[in-house]
Each structure stands twice: as structure tokens, then as C-alpha cells.
Design a protein around this motif. Sequence first.
Motif, mmCIF file in Angstrom:
data_model
loop_
_atom_site.group_PDB
_atom_site.id
_atom_site.type_symbol
_atom_site.label_atom_id
_atom_site.label_comp_id
_atom_site.label_asym_id
_atom_site.label_seq_id
_atom_site.Cartn_x
_atom_site.Cartn_y
_atom_site.Cartn_z
ATOM 1 N N ASN A 400 23.310 49.062 22.880
ATOM 2 C CA ASN A 400 22.759 48.604 21.607
ATOM 3 C C ASN A 400 23.765 47.712 20.882
ATOM 4 O O ASN A 400 23.397 46.686 20.299
ATOM 5 C CB ASN A 400 22.414 49.791 20.698
ATOM 6 C CG ASN A 400 21.079 50.414 21.070
ATOM 7 O OD1 ASN A 400 20.348 49.869 21.889
ATOM 8 N ND2 ASN A 400 20.767 51.549 20.473
ATOM 9 N N ARG A 450 13.453 44.527 19.118
ATOM 10 C CA ARG A 450 13.675 43.564 20.204
ATOM 11 C C ARG A 450 12.331 43.070 20.739
ATOM 12 O O ARG A 450 11.313 43.751 20.611
ATOM 13 C CB ARG A 450 14.529 44.226 21.284
ATOM 14 C CG ARG A 450 15.954 44.460 20.754
ATOM 15 C CD ARG A 450 16.701 45.442 21.570
ATOM 16 N NE ARG A 450 16.795 45.009 22.951
ATOM 17 C CZ ARG A 450 17.185 45.800 23.939
ATOM 18 N NH1 ARG A 450 17.478 47.057 23.675
ATOM 19 N NH2 ARG A 450 17.256 45.339 25.155
ATOM 20 N N GLY A 459 15.937 54.257 23.346
ATOM 21 C CA GLY A 459 17.370 54.558 23.502
ATOM 22 C C GLY A 459 17.877 55.535 22.450
ATOM 23 O O GLY A 459 18.387 56.616 22.779
HETATM 24 MG MG LIG Z 1 18.639 50.675 22.920
#
Ligand SMILES: [Mg+2]
Length: 499
Positions: A400, A450, A459
Motif C-alpha cells: 500500500n 484504486r 488488503g
Molecule cells: Mg492494498
Amino acid sequence: MSRSSFALSQRAHTEMFAARILEQIPSSLLVINQQERVVAANRNFYQKSRRTAETTLGRTLDQVFPKVLITYTQLAGKVRALLHDGQPHEGGKLTYRAPGLPQRIYYYRLIPLQGDDGAPYVLLFMDDITAQEQFQAEARQVEQRLARVVECANDLVISLDPGGQIVTWNHAAECVCGISAVQAHGRTLTAMCDDASRLALAHLLAGCAADPRSQDAVRHAEASLLTADGRCVPIAWSCSPMHDEAGRVVGIVALGRDLTERRRMEAQLIQSAKMASLGVMAGGVAHELRNPLGIISACVQLLDEASDDPVLRSECAERIYTATRRAAQIIENLLTFASPQYEQMAAVELGQVLDAALLLLRHRLLAQQINLTISAAPDLPLVLGNTALLQQVFVNLVLNACEAMPDGGALTLALDHSGVGQVRVRVIDSGCGIAPEHLARVFDPFFTTRPIGKGIGLGLSLCYSIVQQHHGVLTVESQVGQGSSFTLLLPATLRDRDA
Ligand SMILES: [Mg+2]
Ligand SMILES: Nc1ncnc2c1ncn2[C@@H]1O[C@H](COP(=O)(O)OP(=O)(O)OP(=O)(O)O)[C@@H](O)[C@H]1O
């Protein structure tokens, strides 16, 4: 005034006073003589029965009360027996409906009296208990309804005494543990947990039992229960104390949610998220492997050309050995990362887990020109954890950070102590930062900023649940344009580093 007339007037006063008290008593009173006839009644009786002195005095009980009442209470027989043997009667309940009034419930007693003339009388004393009876009936109904709710609940609903021993154990608890309510009664709940989580639940219950001020405080923890057939079921507990009117803790209610299904789904998600990050890391890992392979190949070439030089041979052998170890280490880390997680927990050194994660990401950081600084306080305690899961947390946080710094930047990884018995890991980047309106949502599953096809938004939610499984905390602070800082707090294990 002579002595005798004074005594007479005193007596008349006392009698009048007694009669007034009788009138004011908020219970119905009847006095019955030896001939089983009513000779006196108070105002409360006349009001409640809607009778008058004319229709009451001089009458027998079955002329004053409905026949059916006399039959089922056997009141007349009891009065007769009392007039005969003088023994007080222990009393009972009766229902009575006066004409035009709703039915009332009374608690009655028969008390023997002796008149001035020495003759026996009986005092029939009737207390109106309609309101208490209604209240008790309602309370019983609420109790039954609650008991049904508890029995139908899908969650474990357990009540404990302040010492943590089981008092009630619902149907869901029976199904999850394979232990009946009768078998569970009186057992200590913490003794039914597995070794790893017993302390967490004991701590939670002790907190509930000890703090009488936390009237509404609900405390949460995760602790696994051992079933009758030896399985270990992960449970999320919410516990709160029960108090008496003086505020003393008289028990604890423990609600438990079986996490088995959730853990299974999480394991699947974790596995697919791992595969996704493996895809992201594959290029970098291949590059990492190419380096030692290149060294090995060059050394072999050298050995082939100058196989007689003993110094060169030994140097080549040394380099081949180092390069092989590095390649093996990379493959080992990759396998640890990719392996499906098992719930196994062990005492792990976070610094080593972090190094292993970085070995997989080193190339990505270099390629993106991200400056990495690592600092670790000396003598950090170990944490009880699952290496593969913790490695995944670090990989996700670092990936990240990489995403947030597409044009390079600084990444700091700092390990230190925080408070008593906690290890703190901070992952600080100098990237784009997180907008304030997104800050509260970054740990939500499927939240991503994103583009489609780039991120799935799993995540951080997986990191969060992994950290929760480790009884830790994951938080974030961020300033748009300046960077983000993720802080991970994990409880240190009591096991010694050198054990
Ligand atoms: Mg991520
Ligand atoms: N270090 C960071 N700096 C800036 N934004 C971040 C950072 N870490 C997370 N975010 C924000 O939080 C969102 C969620 O992160 P998360 O890791 O859960 O999903 P993702 O990275 O978008 O997708 P993936 O499932 O591939 O990880 C990101 O889309 C991003 O907006």
C-alpha cells in the motif's frame, strides 16, 4: 372525678381510638363470633365488597360472600375449627368479585381473638394483593419470553456467578460444545477454554466481576472453547456484569458468537488476497532470484576456465554457497507467504517476520526509488503469532505504501515497545496520504480508491482481522500530501526470547 369514672372514660377513649384505627387500616377486616356470624367489619371491607353494615352484620359468612368462594376456600369450616381449637390459621389466597367491580385477589388470614366476656372470636383479615399478583404474573411472562429468546438464540448465552462458574447454558451453547446444560452447570467457563485463550477470557471475566461501576460496560474478547469431542471452537465473547440493587456484582452474562464459519471465509479471502499479492510481487521475486543465479553461473564459468587456482576455487565455492543460500531463503519466504494459513500460533520475533516480508518486496522498493529505513529497539519481546499471517500484514502495508508513492519517497519501519507487554510496529510513508472522509473506511472490506482491476480493497480489512486474531490493534493516521502512518500493536508473549 372519682377514680372509677376516670378509668371508665379512659377506657371509652381507648376503644374509640381502636375503632378509628380499625377504620383506617387499608385491609378488609371482619370479626366473627362463636355463632359464626359477623359482628364487626371495617370501612375498607364495606368499600371493597360494596356491602353495608345492614347487609353484613349478624350474617353468616355464606350470606356475606358468594357460595362458590366459601366452597373452594372452605372458609366457614376453617372459622369453625378455629373457634373450636383456637389455633391461628396460616392463610391463603382467594379471589372475590364484588357486584359491579372487577375481580380482586386477596391474601386472607384467620386470627383467634378473645372477647371481654371470654368468648372466642375470629378475625378475618384480607389484604388486597391484586397489584402484586398482576406484577408477578407480568414478570413471569417477561421471564418466560426472555428464556425462549435465549433458547432460540443462535449465539451462546451463558450466565455465570461472580466466580465465573456456569449457572445457565443455552441451547446454542449445548450445540456448539456438545455439552448439555446439566453437564455444564457449576463448571468454570475459563477451564473449558483452550490453553492459548484461557487467560484472555479469565482477564475479561475478572474485569466484569471487579468493577461495580461499569453498570453498562460490555467487554469483548476472543477465546476458543473446547468441545466434548476435543475440537477447539473460536468464539467472540461480549460480557457484562449483573448487579443487585446495592450495585454489587451478582453475576456475569457472557454472549458468545461462534466464529468458525467466519474464520473459514476469512481463510479463503486471505488465500485469494495472497495469490493477488503474489502476482504483484512475482516480477520482483524473479529478479531477486536472477541475481544469485547470475552469481552462481559466473562462478561456475570461472571454475571451468581456471580450475587449478586453489584461491579462486575457494572464493568461487564461497560465493556459490552464499548465492544458493540467498536463493533458498527467497524461495522459503515465498512458500511461507503462499502456504495456506493454519491457525498455528508460536512465539515469533517480529523483526524476522518483517525481514522475510521485505526480502520479497526489496526489488519493488528499489525499482520505485523508495528509501527504506528500518529501526528496531533492542531486546524486543516475542509475540504469540502466526508467521505467515503476520508476514501478510507487513506485505500488504508495504505494498500500500508503494502504491501511495509512485514517484518514490521514504518508507520507515519502526519496531519498539509500547506500554507494558506490547510490541509496536509503525509503517510510515511519505506518500499521497488518505483523504479525511476515507480515513474511517480504509479497513472496510472492498473499500478501494484504486482503479478497477488494480485493487480489490481487501488488503487492509484482512490486515485488520489478522491483527484482531492476534489480540492486537491496527490504527492509521494520515495527512493528505504528507503521508500515512499505520501502527500495529501486538501483545508480547510471556515466553522468554531465549526459552
Ligand atoms: Mg492494498
Ligand atoms: N499507505 C497508504 N497511503 C495512502 N492510501 C492508502 C494507504 N494504504 C491504504 N490506503 C487507502 O486505503 C484503500 C484500501 O486499502 P486496501 O489495502 O484495503 O485495498 P487496496 O490496496 O485498494 O486493494 P488490495 O485489495 O489490492 O489491497 C486504498 O485503496 C487506499 O485508498
